[in-house]
Design a protein around this motif. Structure first.
Motif, PDB file in Angstrom:
ATOM      1  N   THR A  22      40.656  38.737  26.760  1.00 47.04           N
ATOM      2  CA  THR A  22      41.004  40.157  26.741  1.00 47.04           C
ATOM      3  C   THR A  22      40.488  40.823  28.013  1.00 47.04           C
ATOM      4  O   THR A  22      39.595  40.293  28.691  1.00 47.04           O
ATOM      5  N   ALA A  23      41.031  41.989  28.327  1.00 49.97           N
ATOM      6  CA  ALA A  23      40.558  42.738  29.495  1.00 49.97           C
ATOM      7  C   ALA A  23      39.082  43.093  29.346  1.00 49.97           C
ATOM      8  O   ALA A  23      38.330  43.092  30.332  1.00 49.97           O
ATOM      9  N   GLN A  26      37.051  40.062  30.239  1.00 48.92           N
ATOM     10  CA  GLN A  26      37.087  39.901  31.691  1.00 48.92           C
ATOM     11  C   GLN A  26      36.086  40.839  32.362  1.00 48.92           C
ATOM     12  O   GLN A  26      35.346  40.447  33.268  1.00 48.92           O
ATOM     13  N   ASP A  27      36.051  42.096  31.888  1.00 45.99           N
ATOM     14  CA  ASP A  27      35.145  43.088  32.469  1.00 45.99           C
ATOM     15  C   ASP A  27      33.683  42.694  32.267  1.00 45.99           C
ATOM     16  O   ASP A  27      32.859  42.840  33.179  1.00 45.99           O
ATOM     17  N   MET A  96      37.848  36.613  38.341  1.00 49.25           N
ATOM     18  CA  MET A  96      38.004  38.057  38.283  1.00 49.25           C
ATOM     19  C   MET A  96      37.385  38.744  39.505  1.00 49.25           C
ATOM     20  O   MET A  96      37.944  39.710  40.035  1.00 49.25           O
ATOM     21  N   GLU A 126      43.357  44.508  38.637  1.00 52.84           N
ATOM     22  CA  GLU A 126      42.888  43.127  38.508  1.00 52.84           C
ATOM     23  C   GLU A 126      43.288  42.477  37.191  1.00 52.84           C
ATOM     24  O   GLU A 126      43.375  41.246  37.094  1.00 52.84           O
ATOM     25  N   HIS A 127      43.536  43.276  36.162  1.00 56.55           N
ATOM     26  CA  HIS A 127      43.913  42.717  34.863  1.00 56.55           C
ATOM     27  C   HIS A 127      45.405  42.391  34.783  1.00 56.55           C
ATOM     28  O   HIS A 127      45.833  41.680  33.875  1.00 56.55           O
TER      29      HIS A 127
END
Length: 240
Positions: A22-23, A26-27, A96, A126-127
């Motif tokens: 999921t975003a 990733q974050d 990422m 970036e996502h």
């Protein structure tokens, strides 16, 4: 410029695909890696409080996310010692970070953004970008080694070459260095540094420390100025 290769993801059978996460995941992985990137101790960990500050969320939200990502084998959390990346989490984090920093470079070099404008824009993009687009950008930009703030751009195979830089505040009066990195944590500070003329590759000399004024006297390019300690703390240099 002296440089050192920092630990990167262990080679595996395939390249990590962030689309599997999921975003939010990733974050978190990117935030953990970025928080520890310039910490001298390679075994250091980031606290949940630091993650909350970086991500702009509450401590309870961080605790819940960290627990979930730890169960997925992406993070390791030691109570009272902090959060770190597993080898698998590191692989995703570096993909990422590479996307983010190439996007920042593209926004500055090709679209005319200033270095204080690119972080949030790259966070959104970036996502959504594909690995294919990222590699095309890398080729278009001439395979840059660093982003507009001097942070190294991981290679496609997960290698990171970081300059042997130290915080400018570590220099004593009379010492010199070449600006290798400027933290992008605060856009206002980036704008203030730009107004002074302090940028990447500028040769600086510390001429005086002014603790009572919370400032440092710096000389560069024929200029001399008292610079607020807060701004000085954003700058990293390679010793001249």
């Amino acid at each position: 410029m002296p440089s050192a290769t920092v630990p990167s993801a262990a080679p595996g059978p395939r390249r990590p695909d962030p689309a599997e996460l999921t975003a939010v995941a990733q974050d978190y992985l990117k935030a953990v890696w970025s928080a520890l990137e310039w910490v001298p101790d390679g075994h250091a960990k980031v606290s949940t409080g630091q993650l909350a500050d970086r991500l702009g969320v509450g401590p309870s939200t961080v605790s819940e996310a960290v627990q979930k990502l730890s169960e997925q084998g992406l993070l390791v959390h030691e109570p009272y010692r902090g959060v770190g990346l597993t080898d698998v989490g590191l692989g995703y984090a570096l993909v990422m970070v590479r996307r983010h920093r190439l996007l920042e470079t593209w926004l500055v070099e090709q679209l005319g953004y200033t270095w204080d404008e690119v972080h949030d824009e790259a966070e959104r993009l970036e996502h959504a970008v594909s690995d294919r687009l990222v590699e095309r950008l890398d080729d278009l930009l001439g395979r840059p080694a660093r982003d507009p703030h001097g942070d190294p751009i991981p290679t496609a195979d997960g290698r990171v070459v970081r300059p042997e830089a130290v915080p400018l505040v570590d220099l004593a009066a009379g010492e010199s260095g070449v600006v290798a990195r400027i933290s992008d944590a605060d856009p206002d500070d980036l704008r203030a540094l730009a107004r002074t003329g302090i940028a990447l590759d500028v040769h600086l000399t510390v001429t005086a420390l002014l603790p009572r004024r919370d400032a440092v006297t710096l000389a560069w390019g024929g200029e001399t100025a008292d610079v607020a300690a807060r701004l000085v703390s954003r700058v990293w240099v390679t010793r001249a």
